[in-house]
Design a protein around this motif. Structure first.
Motif, PDB file in Angstrom:
ATOM      1  N   ASP A  68       0.832  -1.209   0.000  1.00 40.31           N
ATOM      2  CA  ASP A  68       0.000   0.000   0.000  1.00 40.31           C
ATOM      3  C   ASP A  68       0.864   1.254   0.000  1.00 40.31           C
ATOM      4  O   ASP A  68       0.595   2.213  -0.729  1.00 40.31           O
ATOM      5  N   TYR A  69       1.920   1.258   0.826  1.00 40.75           N
ATOM      6  CA  TYR A  69       2.817   2.411   0.868  1.00 40.75           C
ATOM      7  C   TYR A  69       3.492   2.607  -0.492  1.00 40.75           C
ATOM      8  O   TYR A  69       3.574   3.720  -1.005  1.00 40.75           O
ATOM      9  N   MET A  70       3.966   1.512  -1.060  1.00 40.47           N
ATOM     10  CA  MET A  70       4.643   1.611  -2.346  1.00 40.47           C
ATOM     11  C   MET A  70       3.701   2.131  -3.427  1.00 40.47           C
ATOM     12  O   MET A  70       4.086   2.991  -4.230  1.00 40.47           O
ATOM     13  N   ALA A  71       2.468   1.648  -3.444  1.00 44.95           N
ATOM     14  CA  ALA A  71       1.494   2.096  -4.443  1.00 44.95           C
ATOM     15  C   ALA A  71       1.189   3.574  -4.285  1.00 44.95           C
ATOM     16  O   ALA A  71       1.073   4.309  -5.273  1.00 44.95           O
ATOM     17  N   ALA A  72       1.079   4.024  -3.046  1.00 44.98           N
ATOM     18  CA  ALA A  72       0.730   5.424  -2.796  1.00 44.98           C
ATOM     19  C   ALA A  72       1.896   6.381  -2.988  1.00 44.98           C
ATOM     20  O   ALA A  72       1.695   7.524  -3.406  1.00 44.98           O
ATOM     21  N   ASN A  73       3.124   5.935  -2.730  1.00 44.43           N
ATOM     22  CA  ASN A  73       4.245   6.866  -2.684  1.00 44.43           C
ATOM     23  C   ASN A  73       5.378   6.603  -3.676  1.00 44.43           C
ATOM     24  O   ASN A  73       6.173   7.498  -3.928  1.00 44.43           O
ATOM     25  N   LEU A  74       5.485   5.405  -4.195  1.00 46.58           N
ATOM     26  CA  LEU A  74       6.639   5.079  -5.027  1.00 46.58           C
ATOM     27  C   LEU A  74       6.294   4.645  -6.446  1.00 46.58           C
ATOM     28  O   LEU A  74       7.169   4.581  -7.303  1.00 46.58           O
ATOM     29  N   LYS A  75       5.052   4.343  -6.707  1.00 46.79           N
ATOM     30  CA  LYS A  75       4.664   3.833  -8.028  1.00 46.79           C
ATOM     31  C   LYS A  75       4.993   4.836  -9.139  1.00 46.79           C
ATOM     32  O   LYS A  75       5.466   4.455 -10.205  1.00 46.79           O
ATOM     33  N   LYS A  76       4.776   6.103  -8.889  1.00 51.60           N
ATOM     34  CA  LYS A  76       5.045   7.123  -9.911  1.00 51.60           C
ATOM     35  C   LYS A  76       6.523   7.193 -10.286  1.00 51.60           C
ATOM     36  O   LYS A  76       6.868   7.640 -11.367  1.00 51.60           O
ATOM     37  N   GLN A  77       7.386   6.734  -9.379  1.00 52.34           N
ATOM     38  CA  GLN A  77       8.822   6.727  -9.661  1.00 52.34           C
ATOM     39  C   GLN A  77       9.280   5.405 -10.273  1.00 52.34           C
ATOM     40  O   GLN A  77      10.470   5.182 -10.456  1.00 52.34           O
ATOM     41  N   GLY A  78       8.335   4.481 -10.555  1.00 54.16           N
ATOM     42  CA  GLY A  78       8.675   3.242 -11.244  1.00 54.16           C
ATOM     43  C   GLY A  78       8.725   1.998 -10.379  1.00 54.16           C
ATOM     44  O   GLY A  78       9.026   0.918 -10.868  1.00 54.16           O
ATOM     45  N   TRP A  79       8.433   2.118  -9.103  1.00 57.66           N
ATOM     46  CA  TRP A  79       8.427   0.936  -8.239  1.00 57.66           C
ATOM     47  C   TRP A  79       7.167   0.133  -8.539  1.00 57.66           C
ATOM     48  O   TRP A  79       6.066   0.654  -8.508  1.00 57.66           O
ATOM     49  N   GLU A  80       7.345  -1.190  -8.816  1.00 56.03           N
ATOM     50  CA  GLU A  80       6.163  -1.953  -9.196  1.00 56.03           C
ATOM     51  C   GLU A  80       6.128  -3.390  -8.696  1.00 56.03           C
ATOM     52  O   GLU A  80       5.098  -4.042  -8.787  1.00 56.03           O
ATOM     53  N   TYR A  81       7.210  -3.936  -8.172  1.00 51.09           N
ATOM     54  CA  TYR A  81       7.228  -5.349  -7.796  1.00 51.09           C
ATOM     55  C   TYR A  81       7.179  -5.550  -6.284  1.00 51.09           C
ATOM     56  O   TYR A  81       7.847  -4.836  -5.536  1.00 51.09           O
ATOM     57  N   ILE A  82       6.403  -6.535  -5.866  1.00 48.29           N
ATOM     58  CA  ILE A  82       6.346  -6.969  -4.469  1.00 48.29           C
ATOM     59  C   ILE A  82       6.755  -8.438  -4.465  1.00 48.29           C
ATOM     60  O   ILE A  82       6.150  -9.261  -5.152  1.00 48.29           O
TER      61      ILE A  82
END
Length: 124
Positions: free
Chosen positions: A58-72
């Motif tokens: 959830d944190y990654m989707a809200a804060n890092l996805k726009k910078q290209g983070w996509e894998y869990i």
């Protein structure tokens, strides 16, 4: 016959040069950044839980996805009932497996997996 062979050879050479040109022009576009994501091992070791994975996703989707983070990635030993914080249970690990010996998530750590692994078993 000779003209057919020459034509075929020309076609092959043109095709190969087109592939080479395409590879040369698009090579740097293959990976603008390395694969970016979160791995459970880095913080939780072998005892990560579903709630911890969900909170980080959830944190990654809200804060890092726009910078290209996509894998869990849930990394290791998600299929062991009795692993210990700070290390593996090497003496008497209890593996969760189906009747074919395939690992299944331990439902104590991943409660939403309980009773839902028919997708896993049948490849859906």
């Amino acid at each position: 016959m000779k003209s057919i062979l020459n034509s075929s050879l020309v076609m092959v050479l043109l095709y190969m040069s087109a592939l080479t040109a395409q590879a040369q022009t698009s090579f740097k576009d293959w990976a603008k950044v390395p694969p970016m994501g979160w791995n459970s091992w880095d913080c939780y070791g072998s005892t990560v839980t579903e709630a911890e994975v969900k909170a980080n996703a959830d944190y990654m989707a809200a804060n890092l996805k726009k910078q290209g983070w996509e894998y869990i990635v849930v990394d290791i030993r998600w299929f062991v009932e009795n692993d210990k914080a700070g290390g593996y249970n090497q003496t008497d690990p209890r593996y969760v497996m189906d009747e074919y010996g395939r690992y299944l998530p331990y439902s104590g750590s991943f409660p939403s997996a309980a009773g839902r692994w028919y997708f896993y078993k049948f490849g859906y």
